[in-house]
Design an enzyme around this catalytic site. Sequence first.
Site, PDB file in Angstrom:
ATOM      1  N   GLU A 325      -1.205  -1.073   3.067  1.00 28.14           N
ATOM      2  CA  GLU A 325      -2.265  -0.167   3.482  1.00 28.14           C
ATOM      3  C   GLU A 325      -3.264  -0.001   2.351  1.00 28.14           C
ATOM      4  O   GLU A 325      -2.880   0.336   1.225  1.00 28.14           O
ATOM      5  CB  GLU A 325      -1.698   1.209   3.842  1.00 28.14           C
ATOM      6  CG  GLU A 325      -0.832   1.226   5.084  1.00 28.14           C
ATOM      7  CD  GLU A 325      -0.434   2.641   5.490  1.00 28.14           C
ATOM      8  OE1 GLU A 325      -0.268   2.872   6.694  1.00 28.14           O
ATOM      9  OE2 GLU A 325      -0.302   3.507   4.607  1.00 28.14           O
ATOM     10  N   CYS A 326      -4.517  -0.247   2.635  1.00 32.10           N
ATOM     11  CA  CYS A 326      -5.623  -0.034   1.693  1.00 32.10           C
ATOM     12  C   CYS A 326      -5.330  -0.714   0.353  1.00 32.10           C
ATOM     13  O   CYS A 326      -5.407  -1.933   0.256  1.00 32.10           O
ATOM     14  CB  CYS A 326      -5.904   1.457   1.538  1.00 32.10           C
ATOM     15  SG  CYS A 326      -7.556   1.806   0.891  1.00 32.10           S
ATOM     16  N   GLY A 327      -4.959   0.027  -0.690  1.00 32.27           N
ATOM     17  CA  GLY A 327      -4.676  -0.598  -1.971  1.00 32.27           C
ATOM     18  C   GLY A 327      -3.561  -1.615  -1.888  1.00 32.27           C
ATOM     19  O   GLY A 327      -3.592  -2.669  -2.545  1.00 32.27           O
ATOM     20  N   MET A 330      -5.021  -4.701  -0.395  1.00 34.43           N
ATOM     21  CA  MET A 330      -5.788  -5.416  -1.411  1.00 34.43           C
ATOM     22  C   MET A 330      -4.873  -6.205  -2.351  1.00 34.43           C
ATOM     23  O   MET A 330      -5.166  -7.337  -2.728  1.00 34.43           O
ATOM     24  CB  MET A 330      -6.633  -4.419  -2.209  1.00 34.43           C
ATOM     25  CG  MET A 330      -7.741  -3.765  -1.400  1.00 34.43           C
ATOM     26  SD  MET A 330      -8.353  -2.219  -2.156  1.00 34.43           S
ATOM     27  CE  MET A 330      -8.925  -2.824  -3.736  1.00 34.43           C
ATOM     28  N   THR A 430      -3.900  -3.428   6.448  1.00 30.27           N
ATOM     29  CA  THR A 430      -5.049  -2.717   6.983  1.00 30.27           C
ATOM     30  C   THR A 430      -5.702  -1.892   5.882  1.00 30.27           C
ATOM     31  O   THR A 430      -5.060  -1.550   4.890  1.00 30.27           O
ATOM     32  CB  THR A 430      -4.646  -1.735   8.104  1.00 30.27           C
ATOM     33  OG1 THR A 430      -3.909  -0.642   7.521  1.00 30.27           O
ATOM     34  CG2 THR A 430      -3.804  -2.400   9.154  1.00 30.27           C
TER      35      THR A 430
END
Length: 438
Positions: A325-327, A330, A430
């Site tokens: 999720e997010c970080g 990435m 995501t």
Amino acid sequence: MIPGLLVAAPASGTGKTTVMLGLLASLRDRGHVVQPFKNGPDYIDPAFHRAASGRESFNLDTWAMPEAMLDGMLAAADGADLVLAEGSMGLFDGVAAPGATGNGASADLAARMGWPVVLVIDASGQAQTAAAVAQGLARFRAGVRVAGVILNRIASPRHEALVRVGMKEAGLSVLGVLPKRAAIAMPERHLGLVQAEEQPALQALIAEAAALMREGVDLDALIAAARTTAVTHAPAKITPPGQRIALARDAAFSFVYPHLLHGWRAAGAEVLPFSPLADQAPDPSADVCWLPGGYPELHGATLAQADRFRAGLRAFAATKPVHGECGGYMAMGEAIVDKDGVRHRMAGLLGLVTSFEKRKMHLGYRLAQLAQPIPGHRPDSPLRGHEFHYSTILSQPDAPLAHVTDATGSTVPETGSTRLQSEGGLSTGTFFHLIASA
């Protein structure tokens, strides 16, 4: 039923969190057991609440959480004497269109739970006008009752007297008066307050805030203003992503909603934390690996050199599901470009390349219809969550994970990514943080 209050304000930056922490700590010092909650999608404030109260704080979100789940979260207050919920932004600030139970505003939560509102009013730069603002908030919506106000950043006895005159004329009780006190200002960074675990002086800040509340707030009157909720509840049931969950957990990967962790464990799942920053790999005995959000962009060089973590994650992902999720998303990609333009190698489970050099704020609720499964959720499952980051996508070559819209129904281009690994493991990610199934 346990009586409760909601601490709110006309806007962000008024001192709500400082007041909330001070109240939690001062009431705890008096022997009260106080259950904290936080309105809306916020990772950072609940950790501060836990440090001040000694109890896990949970998010309550009327946009994202269905009624049964929202009401079920109240089970966390079992054994407490009092509930204190901290609002978000201004009291009536929410999205334009309603979601699962409301529009996400603190006022929606107060109305549903029947909790009176304690308004924190920043009176700096004004006097009687502060009462007009407070009176407007008190009268704006039927079903939202203001119990009283705490006046913050009062400059002098004369200033206090003038503001009190206004509040008396407005028919509002003054529950407390707090002077300007820069010493307890909380450090901030681009996603909000600096995290609780990163503040070595946190307990000193909390003690200072507690002392301020003892000196300036009528704690007995505040407790007397609390009211019980008419909502009936059974503990919320949350499906875990697996039986044994390897969870990245350190300063770079810390954004996990407490209600999810609590729900996973309540369903019988084991959570196995590991630290990518310490070059640890996920436990190979786990069923699934979950990489939460956080601040990987601040630790790009360390993550790029974490060979044991990267090799272990890739070996895990070859046959088992990994979700970010997010970080965490990435960090599953090929690379992160930091604010100085330096490219740092990431895990390479996905082709995603993101840049913090080219900053753009992405903020808001998200409704996702999954095209592919993620751990714990089948394809076509509707999910509600929230996105907040400044990273820009430079490359996203993998298949989209979901069709994503914002709170208005407009399509969001950040669809997430999915990739089937060589030996059958599914990697997904995501930019939005999951809150609840829709």
